[in-house]
Design a protein around this motif. Structure first.
Motif, PDB file in Angstrom:
ATOM      1  N   TYR A  35      -6.181  -3.895   0.872  1.00  0.00           N
ATOM      2  CA  TYR A  35      -4.793  -3.982   0.686  1.00  0.00           C
ATOM      3  C   TYR A  35      -4.706  -2.318  -0.204  1.00  0.00           C
ATOM      4  O   TYR A  35      -3.600  -2.212   0.363  1.00  0.00           O
ATOM      5  N   PRO A  36      -4.967  -1.978  -0.888  1.00  0.00           N
ATOM      6  CA  PRO A  36      -4.852  -0.262  -0.900  1.00  0.00           C
ATOM      7  C   PRO A  36      -4.270   0.609   0.317  1.00  0.00           C
ATOM      8  O   PRO A  36      -3.773   1.260   0.849  1.00  0.00           O
ATOM      9  N   GLU A  37      -4.841   0.242   1.600  1.00  0.00           N
ATOM     10  CA  GLU A  37      -5.013   1.458   2.690  1.00  0.00           C
ATOM     11  C   GLU A  37      -4.161   0.969   3.409  1.00  0.00           C
ATOM     12  O   GLU A  37      -3.367   1.550   3.820  1.00  0.00           O
ATOM     13  N   THR A  38      -3.523  -0.181   3.532  1.00  0.00           N
ATOM     14  CA  THR A  38      -2.330  -1.319   4.047  1.00  0.00           C
ATOM     15  C   THR A  38      -1.314  -0.585   2.811  1.00  0.00           C
ATOM     16  O   THR A  38      -1.055  -0.338   3.930  1.00  0.00           O
ATOM     17  N   LEU A  39      -0.995  -0.385   2.184  1.00  0.00           N
ATOM     18  CA  LEU A  39      -0.274  -0.025   1.459  1.00  0.00           C
ATOM     19  C   LEU A  39       0.232   0.865   2.071  1.00  0.00           C
ATOM     20  O   LEU A  39       1.591   1.556   1.509  1.00  0.00           O
ATOM     21  N   TYR A  51       9.273  -2.213   5.967  1.00  0.00           N
ATOM     22  CA  TYR A  51       9.319  -2.279   5.155  1.00  0.00           C
ATOM     23  C   TYR A  51       9.203  -3.663   4.136  1.00  0.00           C
ATOM     24  O   TYR A  51       8.858  -4.514   3.498  1.00  0.00           O
ATOM     25  N   PRO A  52       9.801  -5.323   5.247  1.00  0.00           N
ATOM     26  CA  PRO A  52       9.888  -6.344   4.911  1.00  0.00           C
ATOM     27  C   PRO A  52       8.425  -7.429   5.228  1.00  0.00           C
ATOM     28  O   PRO A  52       7.598  -7.533   4.412  1.00  0.00           O
ATOM     29  N   ILE A  53       7.796  -5.906   5.851  1.00  0.00           N
ATOM     30  CA  ILE A  53       5.589  -6.346   6.051  1.00  0.00           C
ATOM     31  C   ILE A  53       5.261  -6.095   4.479  1.00  0.00           C
ATOM     32  O   ILE A  53       4.281  -6.249   4.295  1.00  0.00           O
ATOM     33  N   LEU A  54       5.709  -4.414   4.666  1.00  0.00           N
ATOM     34  CA  LEU A  54       5.419  -3.837   2.911  1.00  0.00           C
ATOM     35  C   LEU A  54       5.319  -5.609   2.001  1.00  0.00           C
ATOM     36  O   LEU A  54       4.642  -5.281   0.586  1.00  0.00           O
ATOM     37  N   LYS A  55       6.582  -5.863   1.648  1.00  0.00           N
ATOM     38  CA  LYS A  55       6.837  -6.517   1.119  1.00  0.00           C
ATOM     39  C   LYS A  55       5.933  -7.690   0.822  1.00  0.00           C
ATOM     40  O   LYS A  55       5.215  -8.445  -0.122  1.00  0.00           O
ATOM     41  N   LEU A  56       5.816  -8.687   1.990  1.00  0.00           N
ATOM     42  CA  LEU A  56       5.135  -9.496   2.444  1.00  0.00           C
ATOM     43  C   LEU A  56       3.627  -9.596   1.451  1.00  0.00           C
ATOM     44  O   LEU A  56       2.657 -10.684   1.265  1.00  0.00           O
ATOM     45  N   VAL A  57       2.851  -8.239   2.428  1.00  0.00           N
ATOM     46  CA  VAL A  57       1.985  -8.108   1.296  1.00  0.00           C
ATOM     47  C   VAL A  57       1.591  -8.415   0.210  1.00  0.00           C
ATOM     48  O   VAL A  57       0.350  -8.884  -0.249  1.00  0.00           O
ATOM     49  N   SER A  58       2.300  -7.420  -0.619  1.00  0.00           N
ATOM     50  CA  SER A  58       2.621  -6.860  -1.481  1.00  0.00           C
ATOM     51  C   SER A  58       2.769  -8.813  -2.038  1.00  0.00           C
ATOM     52  O   SER A  58       1.689  -8.759  -3.318  1.00  0.00           O
ATOM     53  N   SER A  59       3.523  -9.499  -1.850  1.00  0.00           N
ATOM     54  CA  SER A  59       3.104 -10.931  -2.193  1.00  0.00           C
ATOM     55  C   SER A  59       2.234 -11.650  -2.313  1.00  0.00           C
ATOM     56  O   SER A  59       1.748 -12.443  -2.869  1.00  0.00           O
ATOM     57  N   SER A  70      -7.869 -12.828  -8.639  1.00  0.00           N
ATOM     58  CA  SER A  70      -8.641 -11.425  -7.241  1.00  0.00           C
ATOM     59  C   SER A  70      -7.983 -10.173  -7.885  1.00  0.00           C
ATOM     60  O   SER A  70      -7.033 -10.747  -8.441  1.00  0.00           O
ATOM     61  N   ASN A  71      -8.793  -9.315  -7.976  1.00  0.00           N
ATOM     62  CA  ASN A  71      -8.961  -7.798  -7.827  1.00  0.00           C
ATOM     63  C   ASN A  71      -8.135  -7.449  -6.981  1.00  0.00           C
ATOM     64  O   ASN A  71      -8.835  -7.558  -5.770  1.00  0.00           O
ATOM     65  N   LYS A  72      -6.941  -6.973  -7.062  1.00  0.00           N
ATOM     66  CA  LYS A  72      -6.317  -6.431  -5.584  1.00  0.00           C
ATOM     67  C   LYS A  72      -6.436  -5.477  -5.229  1.00  0.00           C
ATOM     68  O   LYS A  72      -6.706  -5.681  -3.542  1.00  0.00           O
ATOM     69  N   ASP A  73      -7.688  -4.977  -5.565  1.00  0.00           N
ATOM     70  CA  ASP A  73      -8.261  -3.610  -4.986  1.00  0.00           C
ATOM     71  C   ASP A  73      -9.922  -4.206  -4.107  1.00  0.00           C
ATOM     72  O   ASP A  73     -10.504  -3.942  -2.526  1.00  0.00           O
ATOM     73  N   ASN A  74      -9.637  -6.007  -4.582  1.00  0.00           N
ATOM     74  CA  ASN A  74     -11.013  -6.416  -3.240  1.00  0.00           C
ATOM     75  C   ASN A  74     -10.782  -7.244  -2.370  1.00  0.00           C
ATOM     76  O   ASN A  74     -11.604  -7.913  -1.771  1.00  0.00           O
TER      77      ASN A  74
END
Length: 126
Positions: A35-39, A51-59, A70-74
């Motif tokens: 997740y952090p690498e994707t951001l 940008y829309p994919i970034l919003k979907l990943v964070s959602s 879950s922890n977001k780093d895992n």
């Protein structure tokens, strides 16, 4: 009870005004990453589809932290798919068309992002 080993938490974006081909170009870069690498990757990509994919990943990450605690780093992006959708059809008058108009098709797509928690995968690994 939720079987945490087999389930992933997802976010679904429907009728996003992008072509599916251009969205797949971005999705192929983030599949299987953390997740952090994707951001970081999506933030630095020069494409409009990021940008829309970034919003979907964070959602999807927010859904995983709310539903499974879950922890977001895992989190890892276990599945990412793009499907073509209907095209929005508009009519626009053109220059020198003598009052006639031309159809314009604007493509849309559906994007689904599935995240899994790797800490649960380590616990339940056989």
């Amino acid at each position: 009870m939720l079987n945490k080993r087999e389930t992933g938490v997802y976010a679904l974006g429907r009728y996003i005004p992008l072509s599916a081909h251009k969205a797949r170009r971005v999705i192929d870069q983030i599949h299987g990453r953390s997740y952090p690498e994707t951001l970081m990757i999506l933030d630095l990509m020069p494409y409009r589809a990021s940008y829309p994919i970034l919003k979907l990943v964070s959602s999807a990450a927010a859904n995983a932290s709310f539903l499974m605690g879950s922890n977001k780093d895992n989190l890892i992006i276990s599945q990412a798919e793009v499907n073509g959708s209907t095209a929005v059809k508009k009519f626009k008058p053109r220059a020198r068309a003598r009052g006639r108009n031309c159809p314009i098709k604007r493509p849309t797509c559906h994007i689904k992002i599935v995240v899994k928690d790797i800490s649960f995968l380590r616990i339940f690994k056989l």
